[in-house]
Motif scaffolding. Structure first.
Motif, PDB file in Angstrom:
ATOM      1  N   ALA A  93       0.841  -1.203   0.000  1.00 21.83           N
ATOM      2  CA  ALA A  93       0.000   0.000   0.000  1.00 21.83           C
ATOM      3  C   ALA A  93       0.876   1.252   0.000  1.00 21.83           C
ATOM      4  O   ALA A  93       2.002   1.245   0.485  1.00 21.83           O
ATOM      5  N   THR A  94       0.323   2.317  -0.565  1.00 20.11           N
ATOM      6  CA  THR A  94       0.970   3.622  -0.501  1.00 20.11           C
ATOM      7  C   THR A  94       0.190   4.420   0.530  1.00 20.11           C
ATOM      8  O   THR A  94      -1.017   4.602   0.398  1.00 20.11           O
ATOM      9  N   GLU A 108       3.460  16.300   5.818  1.00 19.82           N
ATOM     10  CA  GLU A 108       2.872  15.104   5.229  1.00 19.82           C
ATOM     11  C   GLU A 108       3.959  14.367   4.472  1.00 19.82           C
ATOM     12  O   GLU A 108       4.765  14.976   3.775  1.00 19.82           O
ATOM     13  N   VAL A 109       3.989  13.053   4.631  1.00 19.71           N
ATOM     14  CA  VAL A 109       4.965  12.224   3.935  1.00 19.71           C
ATOM     15  C   VAL A 109       4.236  11.009   3.374  1.00 19.71           C
ATOM     16  O   VAL A 109       3.348  10.452   4.033  1.00 19.71           O
ATOM     17  N   THR A 110       4.606  10.595   2.159  1.00 19.01           N
ATOM     18  CA  THR A 110       3.995   9.430   1.524  1.00 19.01           C
ATOM     19  C   THR A 110       5.037   8.330   1.369  1.00 19.01           C
ATOM     20  O   THR A 110       6.151   8.578   0.917  1.00 19.01           O
ATOM     21  N   TYR A 111       4.652   7.115   1.772  1.00 22.44           N
ATOM     22  CA  TYR A 111       5.525   5.950   1.671  1.00 22.44           C
ATOM     23  C   TYR A 111       4.775   4.805   1.017  1.00 22.44           C
ATOM     24  O   TYR A 111       3.582   4.631   1.247  1.00 22.44           O
ATOM     25  N   LYS A 112       5.501   4.012   0.258  1.00 25.62           N
ATOM     26  CA  LYS A 112       4.967   2.738  -0.221  1.00 25.62           C
ATOM     27  C   LYS A 112       5.590   1.675   0.678  1.00 25.62           C
ATOM     28  O   LYS A 112       6.805   1.662   0.881  1.00 25.62           O
ATOM     29  N   ILE A 113       4.758   0.798   1.238  1.00 24.43           N
ATOM     30  CA  ILE A 113       5.237  -0.248   2.135  1.00 24.43           C
ATOM     31  C   ILE A 113       5.684  -1.429   1.271  1.00 24.43           C
ATOM     32  O   ILE A 113       4.864  -2.037   0.572  1.00 24.43           O
ATOM     33  N   LYS A 117      14.733   7.193   0.313  1.00 22.66           N
ATOM     34  CA  LYS A 117      14.940   8.404  -0.497  1.00 22.66           C
ATOM     35  C   LYS A 117      13.909   8.539  -1.607  1.00 22.66           C
ATOM     36  O   LYS A 117      13.629   9.643  -2.055  1.00 22.66           O
ATOM     37  N   ILE A 118      13.368   7.411  -2.062  1.00 22.77           N
ATOM     38  CA  ILE A 118      12.338   7.476  -3.112  1.00 22.77           C
ATOM     39  C   ILE A 118      10.961   7.062  -2.575  1.00 22.77           C
ATOM     40  O   ILE A 118      10.064   6.720  -3.327  1.00 22.77           O
ATOM     41  N   GLY A 119      10.814   7.106  -1.250  1.00 19.78           N
ATOM     42  CA  GLY A 119       9.509   6.881  -0.639  1.00 19.78           C
ATOM     43  C   GLY A 119       9.098   5.427  -0.502  1.00 19.78           C
ATOM     44  O   GLY A 119       7.915   5.128  -0.357  1.00 19.78           O
ATOM     45  N   LYS A 120      10.064   4.506  -0.509  1.00 17.45           N
ATOM     46  CA  LYS A 120       9.750   3.083  -0.330  1.00 17.45           C
ATOM     47  C   LYS A 120      10.268   2.639   1.027  1.00 17.45           C
ATOM     48  O   LYS A 120      11.467   2.608   1.267  1.00 17.45           O
ATOM     49  N   MET A 121       9.325   2.309   1.921  1.00 19.63           N
ATOM     50  CA  MET A 121       9.664   1.947   3.296  1.00 19.63           C
ATOM     51  C   MET A 121       9.508   0.444   3.508  1.00 19.63           C
ATOM     52  O   MET A 121       8.514  -0.142   3.093  1.00 19.63           O
ATOM     53  N   SER A 122      10.482  -0.149   4.167  1.00 14.73           N
ATOM     54  CA  SER A 122      10.440  -1.580   4.442  1.00 14.73           C
ATOM     55  C   SER A 122       9.308  -1.924   5.411  1.00 14.73           C
ATOM     56  O   SER A 122       9.079  -1.216   6.399  1.00 14.73           O
ATOM     57  N   CYS A 123       8.651  -3.037   5.125  1.00 17.26           N
ATOM     58  CA  CYS A 123       7.578  -3.518   6.000  1.00 17.26           C
ATOM     59  C   CYS A 123       8.138  -3.999   7.336  1.00 17.26           C
ATOM     60  O   CYS A 123       7.394  -4.193   8.290  1.00 17.26           O
ATOM     61  N   THR A 124       9.464  -4.176   7.415  1.00 17.56           N
ATOM     62  CA  THR A 124      10.081  -4.629   8.662  1.00 17.56           C
ATOM     63  C   THR A 124      10.694  -3.487   9.466  1.00 17.56           C
ATOM     64  O   THR A 124      11.192  -3.715  10.566  1.00 17.56           O
ATOM     65  N   SER A 125      10.654  -2.264   8.913  1.00 15.09           N
ATOM     66  CA  SER A 125      11.175  -1.110   9.653  1.00 15.09           C
ATOM     67  C   SER A 125      10.208  -0.778  10.796  1.00 15.09           C
ATOM     68  O   SER A 125       9.038  -1.150  10.745  1.00 15.09           O
ATOM     69  N   PRO A 126      10.681  -0.082  11.831  1.00 11.87           N
ATOM     70  CA  PRO A 126       9.782   0.253  12.942  1.00 11.87           C
ATOM     71  C   PRO A 126       8.515   0.991  12.476  1.00 11.87           C
ATOM     72  O   PRO A 126       7.403   0.655  12.903  1.00 11.87           O
TER      73      PRO A 126
END
Length: 158
Positions: A90-91, A102-107, A116-125
């Motif tokens: 999901a984004t 406001e910040v947008t991340y793709k999990i 840096k390009i808005g992709k966050m690990s599902c295992t990050s806190p």
């Protein structure tokens, strides 16, 4: 038992393309480079040979890594989900209550994460904390710099 690896469709296709390129282009080229370096004579003082052998080791290791990852991969399909909560792939747009930004991340999975390009690990806190929450939820998460509080303001499945 090996653990399955969740991937987005884009990441799965990217890894497949990388594997194909390594096998069809990079592997033959490095074999050719080794043969050419061998033809130059004494291998004990041949930097070209050493560099080509090192590169070959890297390529073969990466091929094995990609083959393993793709064999254990499962592609997460979001097409039939209603965007009512944060899930893998999901984004999500969050409002940081401390910075008022406001910040947008793709999990995504660990391998494709790049903050840096808005992709966050599902295992990050933060990734772990957001998963399962719904629109308008407030999520508190402990990060290295202290406690963060995010309000979920948008969820999209793309």
């Amino acid at each position: 038992m090996s653990q399955s690896v969740p991937l987005t469709k884009e990441s799965y296709e990217f890894l497949q393309e990388e594997l194909k390129r390594l096998i069809k282009e990079e592997r033959p080229k490095v074999i050719q480079d080794i043969a050419e370096a061998r033809s130059h004579g004494d291998l004990s003082e041949n930097a070209e040979y050493d560099a080509a052998k090192h590169r070959q080791g890297f390529i073969e290791g990466r091929i094995l890594e990609l083959q393993d990852k793709l064999a254990r991969a499962y592609v997460v399909d979001l097409s039939n989900l209603k965007p009512d909560k944060v899930v893998f792939g999901a984004t999500v747009t969050v409002y940081d209550t401390a910075t008022e930004e406001e910040v947008t991340y793709k999990i995504v999975g660990e391998d494709e994460a790049d903050i840096k390009i808005g992709k966050m690990s599902c295992t990050s806190p933060v990734g772990k904390a957001l998963i399962g929450h719904k629109l308008d939820d407030t999520v508190k998460v402990s990060v290295p710099s202290g406690m963060k509080e995010y309000e979920i303001i948008d969820i999209k499945y793309e």
